[in-house]
Design a protein around this motif. Sequence first.
Motif, mmCIF file in Angstrom:
data_model
loop_
_atom_site.group_PDB
_atom_site.id
_atom_site.type_symbol
_atom_site.label_atom_id
_atom_site.label_comp_id
_atom_site.label_asym_id
_atom_site.label_seq_id
_atom_site.Cartn_x
_atom_site.Cartn_y
_atom_site.Cartn_z
ATOM 1 N N ILE A 1 65.067 41.576 6.995
ATOM 2 C CA ILE A 1 64.085 41.909 8.021
ATOM 3 C C ILE A 1 64.562 43.106 8.840
ATOM 4 C CG2 ILE A 1 63.059 41.085 10.176
ATOM 5 C CD1 ILE A 1 63.005 38.274 8.853
ATOM 6 N N GLY A 2 65.835 43.072 9.250
ATOM 7 C CA GLY A 2 66.384 44.190 10.016
ATOM 8 C C GLY A 2 66.442 45.467 9.208
ATOM 9 N N ALA A 3 66.758 45.344 7.913
ATOM 10 C CA ALA A 3 66.832 46.532 7.057
ATOM 11 C C ALA A 3 65.467 47.190 6.900
ATOM 12 C CB ALA A 3 67.399 46.147 5.686
ATOM 13 N N TYR B 1 59.403 53.028 15.957
ATOM 14 C CA TYR B 1 59.548 51.620 15.626
ATOM 15 C C TYR B 1 60.899 51.054 16.041
ATOM 16 C CZ TYR B 1 55.063 51.602 13.318
ATOM 17 O OH TYR B 1 53.708 51.665 13.072
ATOM 18 N N GLN B 2 61.863 51.911 16.419
ATOM 19 C CA GLN B 2 63.097 51.381 17.000
ATOM 20 C C GLN B 2 62.807 50.713 18.342
ATOM 21 O OE1 GLN B 2 65.981 54.399 18.533
ATOM 22 N NE2 GLN B 2 64.318 55.863 18.151
ATOM 23 N N LEU B 3 61.702 51.112 18.983
ATOM 24 C CA LEU B 3 61.338 50.522 20.269
ATOM 25 C C LEU B 3 60.782 49.112 20.114
ATOM 26 C CD1 LEU B 3 59.654 53.647 21.908
ATOM 27 C CD2 LEU B 3 61.999 52.835 22.182
ATOM 28 N N PHE B 4 60.610 48.661 18.876
ATOM 29 C CA PHE B 4 60.210 47.274 18.676
ATOM 30 C C PHE B 4 61.393 46.322 18.834
ATOM 31 C CE2 PHE B 4 58.578 43.572 16.238
ATOM 32 C CZ PHE B 4 57.386 43.403 16.933
ATOM 33 N N LEU B 5 62.609 46.846 18.792
ATOM 34 C CA LEU B 5 63.790 45.994 18.935
ATOM 35 C C LEU B 5 63.786 45.190 20.237
ATOM 36 C CD1 LEU B 5 66.613 48.286 17.503
ATOM 37 C CD2 LEU B 5 65.778 46.142 16.518
ATOM 38 N N PRO B 6 63.438 45.770 21.397
ATOM 39 C CA PRO B 6 63.401 44.948 22.618
ATOM 40 C C PRO B 6 62.322 43.874 22.597
ATOM 41 C CG PRO B 6 63.534 47.286 23.164
ATOM 42 C CD PRO B 6 63.230 47.195 21.700
ATOM 43 N N ILE B 7 61.299 44.031 21.748
ATOM 44 C CA ILE B 7 60.232 43.031 21.650
ATOM 45 C C ILE B 7 60.669 41.844 20.784
ATOM 46 C CG2 ILE B 7 57.818 42.650 20.977
ATOM 47 C CD1 ILE B 7 58.026 44.598 23.224
ATOM 48 N N ALA C 1 67.993 29.457 18.065
ATOM 49 C CA ALA C 1 67.398 30.101 16.885
ATOM 50 C C ALA C 1 67.071 31.555 17.168
ATOM 51 C CB ALA C 1 66.152 29.342 16.451
ATOM 52 N N THR C 2 66.629 31.844 18.392
ATOM 53 C CA THR C 2 66.298 33.214 18.776
ATOM 54 C C THR C 2 67.531 34.106 18.764
ATOM 55 O OG1 THR C 2 64.419 32.545 20.137
ATOM 56 C CG2 THR C 2 65.439 34.659 20.653
ATOM 57 N N VAL C 3 68.624 33.641 19.350
ATOM 58 C CA VAL C 3 69.859 34.429 19.401
ATOM 59 C C VAL C 3 70.377 34.696 17.993
ATOM 60 C CG1 VAL C 3 72.267 34.416 20.132
ATOM 61 C CG2 VAL C 3 70.489 33.641 21.708
ATOM 62 N N ARG C 4 70.395 33.660 17.163
ATOM 63 C CA ARG C 4 70.871 33.823 15.781
ATOM 64 C C ARG C 4 70.001 34.814 15.025
ATOM 65 N NH1 ARG C 4 69.130 31.203 11.014
ATOM 66 N NH2 ARG C 4 70.690 31.326 9.311
ATOM 67 N N ALA C 5 68.692 34.629 15.089
ATOM 68 C CA ALA C 5 67.782 35.500 14.352
ATOM 69 C C ALA C 5 67.901 36.942 14.822
ATOM 70 C CB ALA C 5 66.346 35.001 14.502
ATOM 71 N N PHE C 6 67.972 37.155 16.122
ATOM 72 C CA PHE C 6 67.995 38.517 16.648
ATOM 73 C C PHE C 6 69.299 39.222 16.296
ATOM 74 C CE2 PHE C 6 68.894 41.560 20.126
ATOM 75 C CZ PHE C 6 67.895 42.465 19.835
ATOM 76 N N LEU C 7 70.438 38.549 16.447
ATOM 77 C CA LEU C 7 71.717 39.201 16.176
ATOM 78 C C LEU C 7 71.842 39.592 14.705
ATOM 79 C CD1 LEU C 7 74.217 37.111 18.361
ATOM 80 C CD2 LEU C 7 73.280 39.401 18.809
ATOM 81 N N ILE C 8 71.404 38.725 13.802
ATOM 82 C CA ILE C 8 71.505 39.061 12.378
ATOM 83 C C ILE C 8 70.511 40.166 12.021
ATOM 84 C CG2 ILE C 8 71.414 38.170 10.028
ATOM 85 C CD1 ILE C 8 72.071 35.415 11.138
ATOM 86 N N THR C 9 69.303 40.097 12.594
ATOM 87 C CA THR C 9 68.316 41.158 12.362
ATOM 88 C C THR C 9 68.829 42.490 12.878
ATOM 89 O OG1 THR C 9 66.480 39.581 12.505
ATOM 90 C CG2 THR C 9 65.955 41.904 12.830
ATOM 91 N N LEU C 10 69.436 42.465 14.060
ATOM 92 C CA LEU C 10 70.002 43.682 14.639
ATOM 93 C C LEU C 10 71.096 44.251 13.742
ATOM 94 C CD1 LEU C 10 69.821 45.505 17.141
ATOM 95 C CD2 LEU C 10 71.594 44.091 18.188
ATOM 96 N N ALA C 11 71.898 43.369 13.138
ATOM 97 C CA ALA C 11 72.939 43.830 12.222
ATOM 98 C C ALA C 11 72.319 44.504 10.998
ATOM 99 C CB ALA C 11 73.817 42.652 11.792
ATOM 100 N N GLY C 12 71.256 43.912 10.455
ATOM 101 C CA GLY C 12 70.576 44.529 9.319
ATOM 102 C C GLY C 12 69.998 45.886 9.665
ATOM 103 N N PHE C 13 69.432 46.002 10.862
ATOM 104 C CA PHE C 13 68.879 47.278 11.324
ATOM 105 C C PHE C 13 69.999 48.309 11.455
ATOM 106 C CE2 PHE C 13 67.814 50.273 14.664
ATOM 107 C CZ PHE C 13 66.500 50.631 14.374
#
Length: 441
Positions: free
Chosen positions: A190-192, A204-210, A224-236
Amino acid sequence: MTRAAGVPEPVAFGHPGMSSGWAGRYTRSPYIWALAVFALSVTANLAFGIASGFRSSVAMLDQDELEYWRIARAMLAGEAFPAGRRTPGFPATIAVLQMIDPSIRFVSVVLSVLSATAAPLLLANVYRLSRSLPAGILAGLLMALWPSAIFFGASLYSETLALPIFLLFLLLLPRPSAYAQARARRYLAIGAVLGICALVRPMYQLFLPILPLLFLLDSRSIAATVRAFLITLAGFALTVLPWSAYVTAQTGHFVLLSSNGGETLSGGFNANILKMENATIDLEKRSAWVGPGKWISVGENGYLDARESALSYEEQDRLLRTRTLAWMTGNPDLTVYLAVRKIAYLWGYYPWERNGVAQVLFGNIPIIALQLLCLAALLRSPRIRRECARFYLLALFVTGVALISWGSWRFRQPADAGLIAIAAIALSDRFVRKSRRGAAS
């Protein structure tokens, strides 16, 4: 997926007589409908492009389109990419197409076909989230025939490629009840995909804060939110890191994707644009107005003198950011006025008298009607409020983009798709309820 009390389950497309046999199999197949919607979208895009949208020569392109075209030609000539202002995704796509056929007509047609993939992707998003094929089909049809999507589908703007990639990103998101079960590799993917989208179009980088808000509204779980966001951020981050390293080395200071924040902000917040209420720019086959709520270039906004205009792009951008923020701080009333005008223009509430009859009929009126329909759906349906955050938060996203830059309808494209999705789900559910009431009586 948890449903609110009293909210009916959506039904599959068709009627009892179509539950078996070849007709039932084909009419109930989302893949068949996705292909049909794609064909319709391609037909609509190309018909408009051939009749009115495609430009006759490179000289007829507007500023952004022409810049993409020239960067692509420079890439093919082996020149270094001009780091700082643009990201490589879209110019590289044009360069690949130019390698096949350098004519502007060929490139325009292929980009128009790529843009048409947004319609079946929206169908897939709605069908996957709602489990309602009628809702998905309706969303796909509306997207295929949405006037602004057809208009921009005949352009050389990066939206032709960025919106389909963003809809693919949304399609990869877990359903609201499945965040805890989703594996880490899914969030990395998802992050990639979001990173690829940002390399095509940096907004679309501005979607990261959303994203954290979206994950929280979907999962209703902080863990679940923290886990999902941190891994997505890593993929990005892993996806954009090579480009970020290159552009940082070229400019001498850290840049994530592009360093045009000062230029972007300065074009929409300045004293000169307040004087341009009735300015009009004539382009091939169309015209555009310029005024409060829109954007003017560095050479027009008055922040740099002739000597400063000869500085490097990065130095200009820093000066523009500093001076624009100083102007905004010193003129809070005018800043608020311009911000309101940006939002009003973004969502179709002005300037009707400057847009012309065609734009009012096919632009202003449809988006305002869609807003009202979606607002009613959000107020009336607990299910939509609970399950459709990925769609209605897109309005917040594009409004933020408009405040930073300007109220372009190009920037509103992902929100248009989100509002169409909500409208399709609401209309489909309403039809289901009426059908069931009719059957019961």
